[in-house]
Write a protein that holds these residues in place. Sequence first.
Motif, short mmCIF file in Angstrom:
data_model
loop_
_atom_site.label_atom_id
_atom_site.label_comp_id
_atom_site.label_asym_id
_atom_site.label_seq_id
_atom_site.Cartn_x
_atom_site.Cartn_y
_atom_site.Cartn_z
N ILE A 10 0.87 -1.17 0.00
CA ILE A 10 0.00 0.00 0.00
C ILE A 10 0.90 1.22 0.00
CG2 ILE A 10 -1.59 1.40 1.38
CD1 ILE A 10 -3.02 -0.87 0.04
N CYS A 11 0.62 2.15 -0.90
CA CYS A 11 1.40 3.38 -1.00
C CYS A 11 0.54 4.56 -0.58
CB CYS A 11 1.92 3.56 -2.42
SG CYS A 11 2.91 5.06 -2.64
N LEU A 12 1.04 5.32 0.37
CA LEU A 12 0.41 6.56 0.81
C LEU A 12 1.24 7.73 0.29
CD1 LEU A 12 -0.30 5.59 4.54
CD2 LEU A 12 -1.75 5.19 2.52
N VAL A 13 0.66 8.92 0.29
CA VAL A 13 1.37 10.10 -0.19
C VAL A 13 1.23 11.21 0.84
CG1 VAL A 13 -0.61 10.94 -1.53
CG2 VAL A 13 1.69 11.64 -2.18
N ALA A 14 2.31 11.96 1.02
CA ALA A 14 2.32 13.06 1.99
C ALA A 14 3.09 14.23 1.40
CB ALA A 14 2.97 12.61 3.30
N PRO A 15 2.81 15.45 1.84
CA PRO A 15 3.57 16.60 1.33
C PRO A 15 5.07 16.50 1.63
CG PRO A 15 1.57 17.33 2.43
CD PRO A 15 1.71 15.87 2.72
N GLN A 16 5.41 15.93 2.80
CA GLN A 16 6.80 15.65 3.17
C GLN A 16 6.84 14.29 3.86
OE1 GLN A 16 5.46 18.68 4.76
NE2 GLN A 16 5.86 19.84 2.90
N LEU A 17 7.99 13.63 3.76
CA LEU A 17 8.11 12.33 4.42
C LEU A 17 8.04 12.45 5.94
CD1 LEU A 17 10.77 10.16 2.54
CD2 LEU A 17 8.29 9.94 2.53
N GLU A 18 8.68 13.49 6.46
CA GLU A 18 8.67 13.67 7.91
C GLU A 18 7.67 14.74 8.30
OE1 GLU A 18 9.97 11.71 9.87
OE2 GLU A 18 11.52 10.72 8.70
N PRO A 19 6.95 14.54 9.42
CA PRO A 19 7.17 13.48 10.41
C PRO A 19 6.36 12.21 10.18
CG PRO A 19 5.54 15.01 11.24
CD PRO A 19 5.93 15.52 9.87
N VAL A 20 5.77 12.05 8.99
CA VAL A 20 4.86 10.92 8.77
C VAL A 20 5.56 9.59 8.99
CG1 VAL A 20 3.38 9.76 7.08
CG2 VAL A 20 3.40 12.25 7.20
N ILE A 21 6.73 9.41 8.38
CA ILE A 21 7.43 8.13 8.48
C ILE A 21 7.85 7.84 9.92
CG2 ILE A 21 9.64 7.03 7.94
CD1 ILE A 21 7.57 6.50 5.85
N THR A 22 8.42 8.83 10.59
CA THR A 22 8.85 8.62 11.97
C THR A 22 7.66 8.30 12.87
OG1 THR A 22 10.77 10.05 11.71
CG2 THR A 22 9.98 9.71 13.95
N ASP A 23 6.56 9.03 12.70
CA ASP A 23 5.37 8.76 13.51
C ASP A 23 4.83 7.36 13.23
OD1 ASP A 23 5.62 11.30 14.47
OD2 ASP A 23 3.70 12.04 13.72
N MET A 24 4.78 6.99 11.97
CA MET A 24 4.26 5.67 11.59
C MET A 24 5.10 4.56 12.23
SD MET A 24 3.31 4.66 7.68
CE MET A 24 2.35 6.17 7.48
N ALA A 25 6.41 4.72 12.15
CA ALA A 25 7.30 3.71 12.71
C ALA A 25 7.15 3.61 14.22
CB ALA A 25 8.75 4.03 12.33
N ARG A 26 7.13 4.74 14.90
CA ARG A 26 7.09 4.72 16.36
C ARG A 26 5.73 4.30 16.90
NH1 ARG A 26 10.78 10.11 17.77
NH2 ARG A 26 12.74 9.23 16.99
N ILE A 27 4.66 4.78 16.28
CA ILE A 27 3.33 4.43 16.77
C ILE A 27 3.01 2.96 16.52
CG2 ILE A 27 0.85 4.83 16.44
CD1 ILE A 27 1.61 7.77 15.71
N MET A 28 3.33 2.49 15.33
CA MET A 28 2.94 1.14 14.93
C MET A 28 4.02 0.09 15.20
SD MET A 28 -0.10 1.79 13.88
CE MET A 28 -0.57 0.21 13.17
N GLY A 29 5.18 0.52 15.69
CA GLY A 29 6.24 -0.43 15.97
C GLY A 29 6.81 -1.06 14.72
N GLY A 235 -12.09 6.56 19.30
CA GLY A 235 -12.32 5.12 19.38
C GLY A 235 -11.02 4.36 19.20
N ASN A 236 -10.96 3.53 18.16
CA ASN A 236 -9.76 2.73 17.91
C ASN A 236 -9.03 3.20 16.66
OD1 ASN A 236 -11.71 1.85 16.08
ND2 ASN A 236 -10.93 -0.26 16.04
N GLU A 237 -9.12 4.51 16.34
CA GLU A 237 -8.52 4.97 15.09
C GLU A 237 -7.96 6.39 15.20
OE1 GLU A 237 -12.10 4.19 12.78
OE2 GLU A 237 -12.47 6.36 12.63
N PHE A 238 -7.07 6.70 14.26
CA PHE A 238 -6.47 8.03 14.17
C PHE A 238 -6.03 8.25 12.73
CE2 PHE A 238 -3.37 4.88 15.45
CZ PHE A 238 -2.29 5.10 14.62
N LEU A 239 -5.85 9.51 12.36
CA LEU A 239 -5.49 9.87 10.98
C LEU A 239 -3.98 10.02 10.87
CD1 LEU A 239 -6.85 10.60 8.23
CD2 LEU A 239 -6.66 12.99 8.92
N LEU A 240 -3.39 9.38 9.86
CA LEU A 240 -1.95 9.45 9.63
C LEU A 240 -1.67 9.18 8.16
CD1 LEU A 240 0.95 9.68 10.75
CD2 LEU A 240 0.84 7.25 11.32
#
Length: 248
Positions: A10-29, A235-240
């Motif tokens: 699955i490919c997502l797109v963001a205006p910049q890689l950071e902080p999306v990648i760092t957040d994704m890695a740390r939140i989701m392990g 609930g059990n969700e958040f936007l990232l």
Amino acid sequence: MAPYIRLRQICLVAPQLEPVITDMARIMGLTVCYRDGNVAKYGLENALLPVDTILLEVVAPFKDGTTAGRFIEKTGGRGGYMAIFCCDDPDGRGRNANALGVRTANVIDHAPYHGVQLHPRDCRAAFIEFNHTEGSDDTLGAYPPAGPDWQKFIRKDVTQALTAVEMQSPDPQGLAEHWGKIIGVAARDAELKLPNATFRFVKGTSEIMSALEFRVTDAARVLHAAREKGHAVAGNEFLLGGVTFRVN
């Protein structure tokens, strides 16, 4: 070779890689397994993280005039960018899509990897890509877009699997049937069931890839980590990364 199709990435797109990648890695392990310099020719930078045997990628444009940049402008940054499937015959599946009126947008041929990307306007909601890596039909086999040793970066202590992709449309059954015809999986009750993931189509105001669902070891821990990184949790969700992350 027997016909098969699986969700590979699955490919997502963001205006910049950071902080999306760092957040994704740390939140989701999760752990970044590769950054592919080849995408620079498209005006993009990227990072990939394995979620068991499915890759989660984020791309970000670093110059004007990119397809990804136009996607962000069109959607306001809401919605996943691409669903990528590994299969036995990308060209055959591409021809089938063409016969349905879905145009081929791009063909990637870097032996042993071969990919066929379909036009998002014809796919509706997101890009679809079919690909095959010669000599690698195993779920843990070689997959060049994820780097030479992506398997070594798989972690399951927090996130165990990406189980479902939610697609939103004013006509969810119609979109489910359309995608089902393209990828060759019959739509049942607005769902497409693949061997390793389910695509679920729900009612919404626009056609987007709206959510990703994950099986995790401790949902409360993940949601706490999301709050700690400043993401609103409901609930059990958040936007990232432009999509809803839903954990179970």
